[in-house]
Design a protein around this motif. Structure first.
Motif, mmCIF file in Angstrom:
data_model
loop_
_atom_site.group_PDB
_atom_site.id
_atom_site.type_symbol
_atom_site.label_atom_id
_atom_site.label_comp_id
_atom_site.label_asym_id
_atom_site.label_seq_id
_atom_site.Cartn_x
_atom_site.Cartn_y
_atom_site.Cartn_z
ATOM 1 N N PHE A 185 8.573 8.060 -35.307
ATOM 2 C CA PHE A 185 9.263 8.746 -36.398
ATOM 3 C C PHE A 185 10.319 9.726 -35.905
ATOM 4 C CE2 PHE A 185 5.310 7.377 -38.331
ATOM 5 C CZ PHE A 185 5.688 6.991 -39.604
ATOM 6 N N ALA A 186 10.208 10.181 -34.664
ATOM 7 C CA ALA A 186 11.163 11.142 -34.121
ATOM 8 C C ALA A 186 11.022 11.155 -32.608
ATOM 9 C CB ALA A 186 10.919 12.544 -34.693
ATOM 10 N N TRP A 187 12.124 11.509 -31.911
ATOM 11 C CA TRP A 187 12.062 11.604 -30.459
ATOM 12 C C TRP A 187 13.220 12.458 -29.956
ATOM 13 C CZ3 TRP A 187 16.319 9.673 -27.859
ATOM 14 C CH2 TRP A 187 17.124 8.776 -28.561
ATOM 15 N N ALA A 188 13.006 13.060 -28.805
ATOM 16 C CA ALA A 188 14.055 13.844 -28.148
ATOM 17 C C ALA A 188 13.780 13.852 -26.653
ATOM 18 C CB ALA A 188 14.094 15.271 -28.689
ATOM 19 N N LEU A 189 14.799 13.515 -25.876
ATOM 20 C CA LEU A 189 14.700 13.554 -24.425
ATOM 21 C C LEU A 189 15.329 14.851 -23.942
ATOM 22 C CD1 LEU A 189 15.751 9.897 -23.441
ATOM 23 C CD2 LEU A 189 13.588 10.738 -24.386
ATOM 24 N N MET A 190 14.510 15.755 -23.426
ATOM 25 C CA MET A 190 15.003 17.006 -22.871
ATOM 26 C C MET A 190 15.074 16.871 -21.349
ATOM 27 S SD MET A 190 15.267 18.322 -25.825
ATOM 28 C CE MET A 190 15.719 20.027 -25.505
ATOM 29 N N ASP A 191 15.558 17.902 -20.663
ATOM 30 C CA ASP A 191 15.717 17.771 -19.210
ATOM 31 C C ASP A 191 14.398 17.550 -18.494
ATOM 32 O OD1 ASP A 191 18.432 17.985 -19.314
ATOM 33 O OD2 ASP A 191 18.486 20.135 -18.905
ATOM 34 N N ASN A 192 13.382 18.352 -18.843
ATOM 35 C CA ASN A 192 12.120 18.271 -18.099
ATOM 36 C C ASN A 192 10.935 17.864 -18.970
ATOM 37 O OD1 ASN A 192 11.654 20.550 -19.585
ATOM 38 N ND2 ASN A 192 11.322 21.916 -17.841
ATOM 39 N N HIS A 193 11.191 17.394 -20.177
ATOM 40 C CA HIS A 193 10.107 16.895 -21.013
ATOM 41 C C HIS A 193 10.662 16.008 -22.123
ATOM 42 C CE1 HIS A 193 11.406 20.488 -23.271
ATOM 43 N NE2 HIS A 193 10.864 19.936 -24.345
ATOM 44 N N VAL A 194 9.758 15.285 -22.765
ATOM 45 C CA VAL A 194 10.140 14.454 -23.904
ATOM 46 C C VAL A 194 9.208 14.755 -25.069
ATOM 47 C CG1 VAL A 194 11.058 12.597 -22.467
ATOM 48 C CG2 VAL A 194 8.672 12.503 -23.209
ATOM 49 N N HIS A 195 9.760 14.645 -26.266
ATOM 50 C CA HIS A 195 8.979 14.737 -27.499
ATOM 51 C C HIS A 195 8.963 13.366 -28.162
ATOM 52 C CE1 HIS A 195 8.565 19.156 -28.129
ATOM 53 N NE2 HIS A 195 9.686 19.210 -27.435
ATOM 54 N N LEU A 196 7.798 12.924 -28.614
ATOM 55 C CA LEU A 196 7.672 11.689 -29.365
ATOM 56 C C LEU A 196 6.747 11.931 -30.551
ATOM 57 C CD1 LEU A 196 6.976 9.266 -26.371
ATOM 58 C CD2 LEU A 196 9.171 9.584 -27.526
ATOM 59 N N LEU A 197 7.105 11.397 -31.699
ATOM 60 C CA LEU A 197 6.230 11.459 -32.870
ATOM 61 C C LEU A 197 5.823 10.022 -33.179
ATOM 62 C CD1 LEU A 197 4.933 13.286 -34.985
ATOM 63 C CD2 LEU A 197 6.958 12.989 -36.418
ATOM 64 N N LEU A 198 4.601 9.663 -32.808
ATOM 65 C CA LEU A 198 4.168 8.270 -32.798
ATOM 66 C C LEU A 198 3.018 8.019 -33.761
ATOM 67 C CD1 LEU A 198 4.074 7.746 -28.920
ATOM 68 C CD2 LEU A 198 5.937 7.142 -30.478
ATOM 69 N N ARG A 199 2.973 6.775 -34.243
ATOM 70 C CA ARG A 199 1.820 6.308 -35.024
ATOM 71 C C ARG A 199 1.432 4.925 -34.479
ATOM 72 N NH1 ARG A 199 2.757 5.667 -41.310
ATOM 73 N NH2 ARG A 199 4.058 3.944 -40.574
ATOM 74 N N PRO A 200 0.535 4.888 -33.501
ATOM 75 C CA PRO A 200 0.091 3.586 -32.978
ATOM 76 C C PRO A 200 -0.682 2.836 -34.060
ATOM 77 C CG PRO A 200 -0.516 5.405 -31.511
ATOM 78 C CD PRO A 200 -0.115 6.009 -32.810
ATOM 79 N N ARG A 201 -0.359 1.575 -34.240
ATOM 80 C CA ARG A 201 -1.039 0.787 -35.274
ATOM 81 C C ARG A 201 -2.201 -0.028 -34.707
ATOM 82 N NH1 ARG A 201 1.332 0.244 -40.211
ATOM 83 N NH2 ARG A 201 3.427 1.099 -40.489
ATOM 84 N N LYS A 202 -2.026 -0.543 -33.492
ATOM 85 C CA LYS A 202 -3.063 -1.393 -32.891
ATOM 86 C C LYS A 202 -3.545 -0.823 -31.566
ATOM 87 C CE LYS A 202 -1.431 -5.687 -35.038
ATOM 88 N NZ LYS A 202 -0.888 -7.049 -34.780
ATOM 89 N N ALA A 203 -2.634 -0.658 -30.620
ATOM 90 C CA ALA A 203 -3.015 -0.121 -29.307
ATOM 91 C C ALA A 203 -3.375 1.352 -29.446
ATOM 92 C CB ALA A 203 -1.868 -0.296 -28.314
ATOM 93 N N THR A 204 -4.174 1.849 -28.516
ATOM 94 C CA THR A 204 -4.454 3.283 -28.495
ATOM 95 C C THR A 204 -3.240 4.025 -27.951
ATOM 96 O OG1 THR A 204 -5.384 3.197 -26.258
ATOM 97 C CG2 THR A 204 -6.911 2.878 -28.113
ATOM 98 N N LEU A 205 -3.132 5.288 -28.283
ATOM 99 C CA LEU A 205 -2.041 6.109 -27.751
ATOM 100 C C LEU A 205 -2.131 6.185 -26.231
ATOM 101 C CD1 LEU A 205 0.340 8.089 -28.306
ATOM 102 C CD2 LEU A 205 -1.369 9.922 -28.261
ATOM 103 N N GLY A 206 -3.354 6.281 -25.696
ATOM 104 C CA GLY A 206 -3.532 6.391 -24.251
ATOM 105 C C GLY A 206 -2.939 5.207 -23.514
ATOM 106 N N LEU A 207 -3.201 4.003 -23.996
ATOM 107 C CA LEU A 207 -2.656 2.810 -23.358
ATOM 108 C C LEU A 207 -1.137 2.797 -23.461
ATOM 109 C CD1 LEU A 207 -3.074 0.091 -21.971
ATOM 110 C CD2 LEU A 207 -3.381 -0.940 -24.241
ATOM 111 N N PHE A 208 -0.617 3.143 -24.637
ATOM 112 C CA PHE A 208 0.829 3.171 -24.842
ATOM 113 C C PHE A 208 1.499 4.139 -23.875
ATOM 114 C CE2 PHE A 208 4.711 4.815 -26.659
ATOM 115 C CZ PHE A 208 5.327 3.709 -27.226
ATOM 116 N N MET A 209 0.971 5.355 -23.780
ATOM 117 C CA MET A 209 1.607 6.370 -22.940
ATOM 118 C C MET A 209 1.469 6.051 -21.459
ATOM 119 S SD MET A 209 3.168 8.389 -24.917
ATOM 120 C CE MET A 209 3.652 9.563 -23.635
ATOM 121 N N ARG A 210 0.334 5.490 -21.047
ATOM 122 C CA ARG A 210 0.190 5.121 -19.631
ATOM 123 C C ARG A 210 1.237 4.096 -19.234
ATOM 124 N NH1 ARG A 210 -5.321 5.593 -20.757
ATOM 125 N NH2 ARG A 210 -5.553 3.367 -21.154
ATOM 126 N N ARG A 211 1.447 3.110 -20.079
ATOM 127 C CA ARG A 211 2.439 2.081 -19.756
ATOM 128 C C ARG A 211 3.852 2.655 -19.760
ATOM 129 N NH1 ARG A 211 1.672 -3.257 -23.113
ATOM 130 N NH2 ARG A 211 3.359 -3.842 -21.668
#
Length: 336
Positions: A61-87
């Motif tokens: 729903f939203a994202w921003a790439l900053m110099d030393n971090h990133v923001h993501l607003l996610l809604r995983p539908r099937k996969a877990t968030l952990g699997l998504f972020m690890r990949r």
């Protein structure tokens, strides 16, 4: 609104990782170092993000790439968030290290994730994340943000969103007609920019929830992993308990049988020392699935596979790589 800084360091809580939840994710560079050296790095990160969103049926729903971090607003539908972020993070870190001839960790070991009440705070979170480059001084006006390529705001207003259906869902919160919705969305951002002290939405818990909704009862149930009021917290914790019970229902016999059939091995051979490739792959995958996805104890798995508990942990890491690299495997287990 009152600005709150991070609370003192506390023992790490288990993540609430159930598909379907809205999650505000912040991934930081190790020791606050930059995670993007140039625009090619940023472009690669976005390509990986876009590909994974489609592959795993995850909404952003939203994202921003900053110099030393990133923001993501996610809604995983099937996969877990952990699997998504690890990949996402592992794939990008490998690319970054190869390209810049470096080694070692790129991200902090643990990204931050906060489960958010979709109905109450979705729009506030979109505004908060999309205004990050402007508040940080990366761009200086809303007009510059309109054209800034490393934040979701420009993609939203220029109809370049990852998913056209999701873009329509976001804009529908402002008006039914797209042109009117876009104007109101932009006005909504401008109103947030005018606030002298924005609410800090980088965490959950009582203080941040009350900063957004002071009318809530101070005695409500709150949780540091959750941005939401008492009713949402109680419902979510109940869902988490049911999810854990659901995951643990898959017994080891079922896992052994399903994995053995996939690799074409005799389940009984897994309890014996054997370095044959398919046996080793089967053991590694069983360790990953049983330990990480279905919550079985390492000692129980170790006894069944003639391994030590530490050996189960090591094998689980290999099993995760096997799982991630094999699309047929992921399809076989995604609905379980």
């Amino acid at each position: 609104m009152t600005f709150f800084s991070y609370p003192p360091a506390m023992p790490r809580s288990a993540r609430i990782d159930i598909p379907g939840l809205l999650q505000h994710v912040i991934a930081r560079g190790i020791e606050k170092r930059s995670i993007f050296a140039d625009d090619q790095d940023r472009s690669d990160f976005l390509k990986r993000l876009s590909s994974l969103l489609q592959e795993t049926d995850t909404d952003c729903f939203a994202w921003a790439l900053m110099d030393n971090h990133v923001h993501l607003l996610l809604r995983p539908r099937k996969a877990t968030l952990g699997l998504f972020m690890r990949r996402l993070l592992t794939g990008y870190a490998v690319f970054f290290n190869l390209r810049h001839e470096r080694s070692g960790h790129l991200f902090q070991n643990r990204y931050k994730s906060i489960v958010c009440d979709h109905d109450a705070y979705l729009l506030e979170l979109i505004r908060y994340i999309h205004l990050n480059p402007l508040r940080a001084g990366t761009v200086h006006t809303l007009e510059e943000l309109d054209a800034y390529p490393w934040c979701g705001h420009a993609y939203l207003i220029k109809d370049k969103w990852f998913n056209a259906e999701l873009r329509n869902e976001i804009l529908s919160h402002f008006a039914s007609r797209p042109s009117t919705a876009l104007n109101r969305y932009r006005d909504f951002l401008a109103a947030g920019l005018a606030a002298a002290e924005p609410a800090d939405l980088m965490g959950g818990g009582k203080r941040r929830t009350l900063a957004l909704d002071p009318a809530l009862d101070q005695d409500e149930d709150f949780d540091d992993r959750i941005l939401g009021g008492g009713a949402f917290v109680r419902q979510l914790l109940g869902d988490e308990e049911r999810e854990e019970r659901s995951r643990s229902h898959l017994n080891l016999d079922h896992i052994f049988e399903k994995v053995s059939r996939h690799f074409g091995v005799d389940p009984n051979s897994l309890a014996l020392p054997n370095k044959e490739r398919r046996i080793a792959q089967s053991k590694a995958l069983i360790c990953y699935l049983a330990l990480r996805r279905f919550g079985h104890k390492g000692t129980e798995i170790a006894e069944r596979l003639d391994l030590t508990p530490s050996g189960v942990s090591v094998a689980a890491k290999r099993g995760e790589r096997i799982f991630q690299d094999d699309e047929d495997l992921r399809n076989l287990w995604e609905d379980i």
